[in-house]
Scaffold this active site. Sequence first.
Site, short mmCIF file in Angstrom:
data_model
loop_
_atom_site.label_atom_id
_atom_site.label_comp_id
_atom_site.label_asym_id
_atom_site.label_seq_id
_atom_site.Cartn_x
_atom_site.Cartn_y
_atom_site.Cartn_z
NE ARG A 102 -3.17 0.50 -0.72
CZ ARG A 102 -3.52 0.53 -1.99
NH1 ARG A 102 -3.25 1.61 -2.72
NH2 ARG A 102 -4.10 -0.51 -2.56
CE LYS A 137 -1.37 28.30 -3.47
NZ LYS A 137 -2.15 28.98 -4.54
CE LYS A 169 2.55 34.31 -1.93
NZ LYS A 169 1.95 32.98 -2.14
CD GLU A 202 1.62 38.03 -3.88
OE1 GLU A 202 1.68 36.79 -3.88
OE2 GLU A 202 0.78 38.68 -3.21
CG ASP A 224 -0.48 37.09 -7.07
OD1 ASP A 224 -0.36 35.89 -7.40
OD2 ASP A 224 -1.36 37.50 -6.30
#
Length: 285
Positions: A102, A137, A169, A202, A224
């Site tokens: 698995r 992410k 950011k 950013e 962005d």
Amino acid sequence: MKPTYLTEKSINEFISLALAEDIGDGDHSSLASIPEDAQNQARLLVKGEGILAGVELAGYIFKAVDANLQVEVLLQDGARVKYGDVALTVKGKAQSILTAERLVLNCMQRMSGIATYTSHMVSLIEGTGAKLLDTRKTTPNFRIMEKWAVLIGGGHNHRFGLFDMIILKDNHVDYAGGIREAIEATKRYLKEKGKNLRIEVETRNLEEVKQVLDTGGVDRIMLDNMTPAMMREAVTMIGGKYETEASGGITEETIRAVAECGVDYISVGALTHSIKSMDLSLKAY
């Protein structure tokens, strides 16, 4: 050459934790039903199409479960595969094969899905000069494998975590009081701490791009959620003084137009957070 996050130590630490999660105090299904001395063999079957990933990792997993298992690799990481292909075979103690099954499949299925989608997105920007990047992410505790899969698929890794590159950011900028304030505070921090980290900022519009250019002292400017027209203007403003990176909701439909704006990098979170795993199975034969 493998990236710095891919070491035998980091791979084995991941496997150790993953096996502990799955096995606990024993694989009782196998221990109960299979004689301890039973020997068998299995093959890993491909039941989809795309780019295979996780083969090398599978070897580490089988070895961690039972050093006496014999693995024969038939298709390497990065191979383009189709339904019915056999990626590898494994021979040895039947209980060990079943215990490893698995974790091998979970890793290879997801990694192959990521590598397949990455390869597809890379093909869409071929010839533009832009490089495809992943993001943070990722799945907690599985980032190392997801970023490895991006490399296998032909993409490039962005920073691994919060510790190996600075990205200022929108929230950092807003909390710091503005772009100049955020950049200058960052440079002071790095000097005080004796750290040599690259700085990316950013930007959300051309005025913010101008503020970064006026302040200076960075390595890359992120553009962005800009329209292609705004992005082209931003790239012209920057004029090669700093690296440029496009980011923000970039899809299969828009990535070519973004790349043609002249940016150096395009980061796509969907490489790791929105992919479909490749169907694989481990079958006795």
